[in-house]
Design an enzyme around this catalytic site. Structure first.
Site, mmCIF file in Angstrom:
data_model
loop_
_atom_site.group_PDB
_atom_site.id
_atom_site.type_symbol
_atom_site.label_atom_id
_atom_site.label_comp_id
_atom_site.label_asym_id
_atom_site.label_seq_id
_atom_site.Cartn_x
_atom_site.Cartn_y
_atom_site.Cartn_z
ATOM 1 N N HIS A 173 1.559 4.278 -3.091
ATOM 2 C CA HIS A 173 1.455 5.750 -3.057
ATOM 3 C C HIS A 173 2.627 6.364 -3.828
ATOM 4 O O HIS A 173 2.454 7.327 -4.572
ATOM 5 C CB HIS A 173 1.521 6.270 -1.610
ATOM 6 C CG HIS A 173 0.221 6.215 -0.859
ATOM 7 N ND1 HIS A 173 -0.941 6.794 -1.317
ATOM 8 C CD2 HIS A 173 -0.086 5.673 0.340
ATOM 9 C CE1 HIS A 173 -1.911 6.608 -0.420
ATOM 10 N NE2 HIS A 173 -1.409 5.917 0.593
ATOM 11 N N GLU B 134 -6.173 6.853 -1.129
ATOM 12 C CA GLU B 134 -6.121 5.672 -0.260
ATOM 13 C C GLU B 134 -6.688 4.446 -0.970
ATOM 14 O O GLU B 134 -6.091 3.377 -0.927
ATOM 15 C CB GLU B 134 -6.861 5.933 1.054
ATOM 16 C CG GLU B 134 -6.153 6.903 1.988
ATOM 17 C CD GLU B 134 -4.690 6.560 2.199
ATOM 18 O OE1 GLU B 134 -4.379 5.387 2.472
ATOM 19 O OE2 GLU B 134 -3.836 7.443 2.057
ATOM 20 N N HIS C 146 0.840 -1.206 0.000
ATOM 21 C CA HIS C 146 0.000 0.000 0.000
ATOM 22 C C HIS C 146 0.878 1.261 0.000
ATOM 23 O O HIS C 146 0.667 2.183 -0.784
ATOM 24 C CB HIS C 146 -0.917 -0.037 1.227
ATOM 25 C CG HIS C 146 -1.699 1.225 1.460
ATOM 26 N ND1 HIS C 146 -3.011 1.363 1.084
ATOM 27 C CD2 HIS C 146 -1.332 2.415 2.016
ATOM 28 C CE1 HIS C 146 -3.427 2.583 1.404
ATOM 29 N NE2 HIS C 146 -2.432 3.237 1.971
ATOM 30 N N GLU C 147 1.899 1.279 0.867
ATOM 31 C CA GLU C 147 2.753 2.479 0.965
ATOM 32 C C GLU C 147 3.555 2.685 -0.319
ATOM 33 O O GLU C 147 3.636 3.801 -0.845
ATOM 34 C CB GLU C 147 3.692 2.378 2.177
ATOM 35 C CG GLU C 147 2.980 2.286 3.530
ATOM 36 C CD GLU C 147 1.973 3.409 3.762
ATOM 37 O OE1 GLU C 147 2.167 4.515 3.224
ATOM 38 O OE2 GLU C 147 0.982 3.176 4.483
#
Ligand SMILES: [Zn+2]
Length: 265
Positions: A135, A194, A131-132
């Site tokens: 980004h 997100e 997820h990070e």
């Protein structure tokens, strides 16, 4: 002056549209990938100065291993992205109070030890790191800064348009515009970031051979760990029910990538 401002805005918007790798969404980016990666590398050095980085032991090795597998997965799965040019780094920071992880432009990633009791296993930590990293790959930091710059230009334009007004009225309208821009533009914008990071990150982790189903329990535990958060419309994060419903919808595709990755290993 107003004509100049409008033509500047147009030049900015027409000249800087880009596409997010993996989702195909159009985005406005005003910084080049070189500028963005330089900022990321600088911020990484500055942030790590104040932290205790753990360089040995099983947990640090796990963070490094997951990071390398996810980076490789990004290079394979999203060849159109900047992933192959990133100067990847994956650090474990000793801070048991901090339930967090982040990745900066250019792939500079950090995980805090406080996250590990919540993730519990390697698959779940891979979901968070995916997820990070997503980004960074989707260039969300650049996009946020770019929108901030355009909003400021717009505010400047509005302020100039009200030059002849009573100064108190003018200040009140400008403050209202600022709050409105924040709740109406920037917040939903962060929330869409997100969801996008959830989607790209899930695919990156699955393609790296991590079990995508781990994401469901993980985001439930993360939701519980941050209970007492503001209502969804005021928060940068989608509610955990919304988030889990979206993840379930992505699961067939993620499972396909996961099974393919297992067969290759
Ligand atoms: Zn996020």
């Amino acid at each position: 002056m107003r004509a100049l401002l409008i033509s500047l805005l147009l030049a900015v918007v027409v000249g800087a549209c880009s596409t997010v790798p993996g989702t195909g969404r159009s985005q406005l980016l005003l910084l080049s990938s070189g500028q963005e990666m330089k900022l990321g590398a600088q911020a990484y050095t500055e942030m790590l100065v104040h932290e205790r980085v753990i360089t040995s032991g099983n947990d640090a090795a796990m963070v490094q291993r997951i990071g390398e597998r996810i980076a490789q997965s990004a290079i394979e799965l999203l060849p159109e992205s900047d992933a192959k040019r990133f100067r990847w780094e994956f650090k474990l920071i000793d801070d048991p109070q901090m339930i967090n992880a982040w990745a900066l432009p250019g792939g500079k990633t950090a995980v805090y030890t406080g996250l590990l009791p919540i993730t519990g296993d390697e698959d779940s930590l891979a979901i968070v790191m995916g997820h990070e990293v997503a980004h960074a790959i989707a260039r969300h930091g650049n996009e946020r800064m770019s929108h901030g710059m355009v909003l400021q230009l717009g505010m400047l334009g509005a302020d100039m348009g009200m030059r002849d007004m009573d100064p108190d009225d003018r200040a009140m309208i400008m403050a209202g515009l600022g709050v409105g821009a924040n709740i109406g533009v920037m917040l939903p914008f962060s929330r869409s970031h997100e969801s996008e990071a959830d989607e790209i990150g899930l695919m990156l982790a699955a393609n790296a051979g991590y079990h995508p189903e781990a994401s469901i329990g993980l985001w439930q535990r993360m939701g519980a760990a941050s209970s007492g958060s503001p209502p969804e419309w005021l928060s940068t994060h989608p509610s955990s029910e919304t988030r889990i419903r979206r993840l379930q919808a992505l699961m067939p595709e993620a499972n396909k990538l996961y099974r393919r990755a297992l067969n290759r290993r």
